[in-house]
Design a protein around this motif. Structure first.
Motif, PDB file in Angstrom:
ATOM      1  N   CYS A  43       0.782  -1.286   0.128  1.00  0.00           N
ATOM      2  CA  CYS A  43      -0.081  -0.150   0.075  1.00  0.00           C
ATOM      3  C   CYS A  43       0.928   1.351   0.061  1.00  0.00           C
ATOM      4  N   ALA A  44       1.944   1.298   0.567  1.00  0.00           N
ATOM      5  CA  ALA A  44       2.798   2.155   0.688  1.00  0.00           C
ATOM      6  C   ALA A  44       3.236   2.574  -0.594  1.00  0.00           C
ATOM      7  N   GLN A  45       3.761   1.474  -1.372  1.00  0.00           N
ATOM      8  CA  GLN A  45       4.335   1.478  -2.357  1.00  0.00           C
ATOM      9  C   GLN A  45       3.493   2.271  -3.395  1.00  0.00           C
ATOM     10  N   GLU A  46       2.220   1.761  -3.361  1.00  0.00           N
ATOM     11  CA  GLU A  46       1.106   2.173  -4.590  1.00  0.00           C
ATOM     12  C   GLU A  46       0.825   3.718  -4.217  1.00  0.00           C
ATOM     13  N   THR A  47       0.832   4.278  -2.986  1.00  0.00           N
ATOM     14  CA  THR A  47       0.409   5.691  -2.666  1.00  0.00           C
ATOM     15  C   THR A  47       1.715   6.633  -2.592  1.00  0.00           C
ATOM     16  N   ASP A  48       2.994   6.076  -2.787  1.00  0.00           N
ATOM     17  CA  ASP A  48       4.107   6.893  -2.620  1.00  0.00           C
ATOM     18  C   ASP A  48       4.460   7.557  -3.794  1.00  0.00           C
ATOM     19  N   SER A  49       4.116   8.608  -4.474  1.00  0.00           N
ATOM     20  CA  SER A  49       4.410   9.289  -5.660  1.00  0.00           C
ATOM     21  C   SER A  49       5.712   9.771  -5.796  1.00  0.00           C
ATOM     22  N   SER A  50       6.509   9.883  -4.567  1.00  0.00           N
ATOM     23  CA  SER A  50       7.782  10.530  -4.358  1.00  0.00           C
ATOM     24  C   SER A  50       9.009   9.768  -4.666  1.00  0.00           C
ATOM     25  N   ASN A  51       8.623   8.221  -4.715  1.00  0.00           N
ATOM     26  CA  ASN A  51       9.611   7.137  -4.961  1.00  0.00           C
ATOM     27  C   ASN A  51      10.387   7.503  -6.169  1.00  0.00           C
ATOM     28  N   PRO A  52      11.814   7.958  -6.027  1.00  0.00           N
ATOM     29  CA  PRO A  52      12.434   8.086  -7.194  1.00  0.00           C
ATOM     30  C   PRO A  52      13.325   6.858  -8.026  1.00  0.00           C
ATOM     31  N   ASN A  53      12.901   5.821  -7.378  1.00  0.00           N
ATOM     32  CA  ASN A  53      13.590   4.437  -7.658  1.00  0.00           C
ATOM     33  C   ASN A  53      12.490   3.735  -8.641  1.00  0.00           C
ATOM     34  N   GLY A  54      11.400   4.016  -8.679  1.00  0.00           N
ATOM     35  CA  GLY A  54      10.568   3.050  -9.317  1.00  0.00           C
ATOM     36  C   GLY A  54       9.163   3.926  -9.816  1.00  0.00           C
ATOM     37  N   PRO A  55       8.754   3.140 -10.528  1.00  0.00           N
ATOM     38  CA  PRO A  55       7.227   3.731 -10.986  1.00  0.00           C
ATOM     39  C   PRO A  55       6.391   4.257 -10.054  1.00  0.00           C
ATOM     40  N   ASP A  56       5.443   5.041 -10.245  1.00  0.00           N
ATOM     41  CA  ASP A  56       4.427   5.679  -9.312  1.00  0.00           C
ATOM     42  C   ASP A  56       3.322   4.748  -9.697  1.00  0.00           C
ATOM     43  N   LEU A  57       2.672   3.972  -8.938  1.00  0.00           N
ATOM     44  CA  LEU A  57       1.628   3.087  -9.240  1.00  0.00           C
ATOM     45  C   LEU A  57       0.234   3.934  -9.685  1.00  0.00           C
ATOM     46  N   ALA A  58       0.210   5.029  -8.833  1.00  0.00           N
ATOM     47  CA  ALA A  58      -0.958   5.890  -8.739  1.00  0.00           C
ATOM     48  C   ALA A  58      -1.038   6.370 -10.116  1.00  0.00           C
ATOM     49  N   ASP A  59       0.104   6.935 -10.945  1.00  0.00           N
ATOM     50  CA  ASP A  59       0.262   7.390 -12.130  1.00  0.00           C
ATOM     51  C   ASP A  59      -0.070   6.412 -13.272  1.00  0.00           C
ATOM     52  N   GLU A  60       0.436   5.201 -13.177  1.00  0.00           N
ATOM     53  CA  GLU A  60      -0.120   4.169 -14.030  1.00  0.00           C
ATOM     54  C   GLU A  60      -1.493   4.038 -14.235  1.00  0.00           C
ATOM     55  N   LYS A  61      -2.334   4.472 -13.249  1.00  0.00           N
ATOM     56  CA  LYS A  61      -3.969   4.438 -13.559  1.00  0.00           C
ATOM     57  C   LYS A  61      -4.427   5.791 -14.103  1.00  0.00           C
TER      58      LYS A  61
ATOM     59  N   LYS B 285      -0.130   8.465 -19.951  1.00  0.00           N
ATOM     60  CA  LYS B 285       1.156   7.863 -19.624  1.00  0.00           C
ATOM     61  C   LYS B 285       2.055   8.620 -20.354  1.00  0.00           C
ATOM     62  N   ASP B 286       3.179   8.726 -19.371  1.00  0.00           N
ATOM     63  CA  ASP B 286       4.667   9.265 -19.930  1.00  0.00           C
ATOM     64  C   ASP B 286       5.325   8.304 -20.886  1.00  0.00           C
ATOM     65  N   VAL B 287       5.481   8.526 -21.931  1.00  0.00           N
ATOM     66  CA  VAL B 287       6.146   7.614 -22.951  1.00  0.00           C
ATOM     67  C   VAL B 287       7.256   8.222 -23.401  1.00  0.00           C
TER      68      VAL B 287
ATOM     69  N   THR C 134      -5.777  18.126 -12.026  1.00  0.00           N
ATOM     70  CA  THR C 134      -4.515  17.954 -12.534  1.00  0.00           C
ATOM     71  C   THR C 134      -4.037  16.528 -12.271  1.00  0.00           C
ATOM     72  N   THR C 135      -4.050  16.448 -11.027  1.00  0.00           N
ATOM     73  CA  THR C 135      -3.667  15.256 -10.495  1.00  0.00           C
ATOM     74  C   THR C 135      -4.382  13.776 -10.875  1.00  0.00           C
ATOM     75  N   ASP C 136      -5.641  14.142 -11.079  1.00  0.00           N
ATOM     76  CA  ASP C 136      -6.242  12.923 -11.698  1.00  0.00           C
ATOM     77  C   ASP C 136      -5.980  12.578 -13.231  1.00  0.00           C
ATOM     78  N   PHE C 137      -5.366  13.238 -13.828  1.00  0.00           N
ATOM     79  CA  PHE C 137      -4.982  13.313 -15.390  1.00  0.00           C
ATOM     80  C   PHE C 137      -3.734  12.997 -15.791  1.00  0.00           C
ATOM     81  N   PHE C 138      -2.975  13.629 -15.193  1.00  0.00           N
ATOM     82  CA  PHE C 138      -1.088  13.933 -15.577  1.00  0.00           C
ATOM     83  C   PHE C 138      -0.611  13.111 -14.645  1.00  0.00           C
ATOM     84  N   PRO C 139       0.373  12.257 -15.214  1.00  0.00           N
ATOM     85  CA  PRO C 139       1.428  11.658 -14.420  1.00  0.00           C
ATOM     86  C   PRO C 139       2.291  12.758 -13.808  1.00  0.00           C
TER      87      PRO C 139
END
Length: 418
Positions: free
Chosen positions: A36-54, A58-60, A374-379
């Motif tokens: 749960c912490a990983q999914e909601t932590d949008s500041s993790n610089p070492n891995g994808p933000d799972l919230a962004d993936e929803k 998507k940033d390509v 903004t946060t609902d649409f943009f990664p």
């Protein structure tokens, strides 16, 4: 008292089983917390933000954008099929760098091919106009420049490669904006240039050379024009001019033959905005075009609140900013209408530069009133956006977005859902 050995063995097994169950439950609980912490932590610089993936975009950039602008600033972008292969390419105006052509490979991957398509010129490019200016059936490109006052004109050789013909533009100036338009109804695209001081009209002679007819077509101007948009604001069948100026925005009405008169005082409310960009769109689906001004406050003394104006149907505008637009002190350098959530109503994309969030998505509720989503649409992104372009680059029927970066890389977003 003695205990039956068989009973004693059963009790021991039962205790061990309970301990294993307790350990298993604890492990599951810990893993759940970590997940749960990983999914909601949008500041993790070492891995994808799972919230962004929803999110619906998507940033390509890493897989589908191959630019070589070397840290220069992308000031403007135009989306057009420049090589006529059926997909959309991107033309970039680069500030004091070589302007760029990004060619689409058909899948939405944009590759910089400037070295093989453009001459080696570097100017303070600010804005772009693309059209078949010489009437030979392919698309040519005009760039206008601000600080070094050197406008560029590139003729297409017929294969998406270009030759410099800057001498065909007979004027220079501190130019921030350019628009194409057939002013004299002869079938050839003319140019309007937005300057610091007098704006300019250049009439195409039919072969891609231009004649300055400013004095007979435009009222005098002492303002610094940052942007121009063309639209039929009074619904009489021709295109009028809306100027976004640093001190005083204007509306110039077309008489039908490409001659303009200043009707600002009777059509715009009296507001002293410092505007960087202007766009027009029908925010309430009532059949006329409304106006949004992106206000930048270059000097730090003006009101940076963006300005939303509603058209009464005849080209007279009322300020509805306070009731229909979120209050903001963010200095905006770009603003564009686009239906981001595909519900049939125009939303707003706002690019910012000096303070606060670097981009905003404002969603239209269907009545022309906007809210920040903004946060609902943009990664999660780190970019100062100087221009947005919304288009279907990968031809999947969904909106994609190209973002021009200032002092940083450009970003490409693919739409993944409505």
């Amino acid at each position: 008292m003695s205990v039956n050995p068989l009973l004693n063995s059963a009790i021991m097994k039962l205790k061990m089983t309970k301990q294993k169950i307790a350990l298993s439950i604890s492990a599951v609980f810990i893993l759940c917390l970590l997940g749960c912490a990983q999914e909601t932590d949008s500041s993790n610089p070492n891995g994808p933000d799972l919230a962004d993936e929803k999110k619906p975009f998507k940033d390509v950039t890493k897989t589908h954008l191959v630019p070589t602008k070397n840290g220069n600033n992308s000031m403007d972008a135009e989306v057009v099929d420049i090589d006529e292969d059926g997909d959309l390419d991107v033309i970039l105006a680069i500030e004091f760098g070589k302007n760029a052509i990004l060619i689409n490979d058909g899948s939405g991957k944009l590759v910089d091919q400037s070295d093989t398509r453009f001459p080696e010129n570097r100017h303070d490019s600010e804005d772009i106009a693309v059209a078949d200016f010489d009437g030979d059936g392919d698309l040519d490109i005009v760039f206008v420049s601000e600080d070094d006052q050197t406008n560029e004109f590139y003729l297409n050789n017929g294969n998406g490669k270009f030759t410099s013909e800057g001498a065909r533009i007979p004027v220079s100036g501190t130019t921030n904006a350019v628009e194409k338009i057939d002013l004299n109804n002869d079938g050839f695209q003319d140019l309007i240039l937005g300057n610091a001081g007098q704006n300019v009209i250049l009439i195409n002679n039919g072969s891609g050379s231009f004649v300055n007819e400013t004095s007979s077509r435009l009222p005098t101007n002492t303002y610094t024009t940052q942007d121009i948009d063309l639209a039929d604001v009074d619904q009489d069948g021709d295109l009028d001019i809306v100027e976004g100026n640093e001190t005083f925005n204007r509306i110039l009405i077309n008489n039908g033959s490409g001659v303009f008169s200043d009707e600002t005082s009777s059509r715009l409310p009296s507001v002293n905005d410092e505007t960087r960009e202007v766009d027009l769109g029908d925010i309430d689906n009532d059949g006329d075009l409304d106006i949004i001004f992106a206000n930048v406050d270059f000097g730090g003394s003006a009101d940076p609140q963006n300005r939303l104006l509603r058209n009464d149907g005849t080209g007279i505008f009322t300020d509805i900013t306070e009731s229909n637009l979120p209050t903001s002190n963010i200095r905006s350098v770009d603003i564009d209408f686009a239906d981001i959530n595909d519900d049939g109503f125009l939303d707003l994309l706002t690019g910012n530069r000096w303070n606060g969030m670097s981009q905003l998505i404002l969603i239209n509720d269907g009545t022309g009133s906007f809210s920040d989503q903004t946060t609902d649409f943009f990664p999660t992104m780190n970019i100062y956006t100087f221009d947005y372009q919304v288009a279907d680059f990968n031809q999947d029927g969904l909106n994609d977005i190209y973002l021009c970066g200032f002092r940083g890389d450009d970003i490409l977003l693919f739409g993944v859902s409505n």
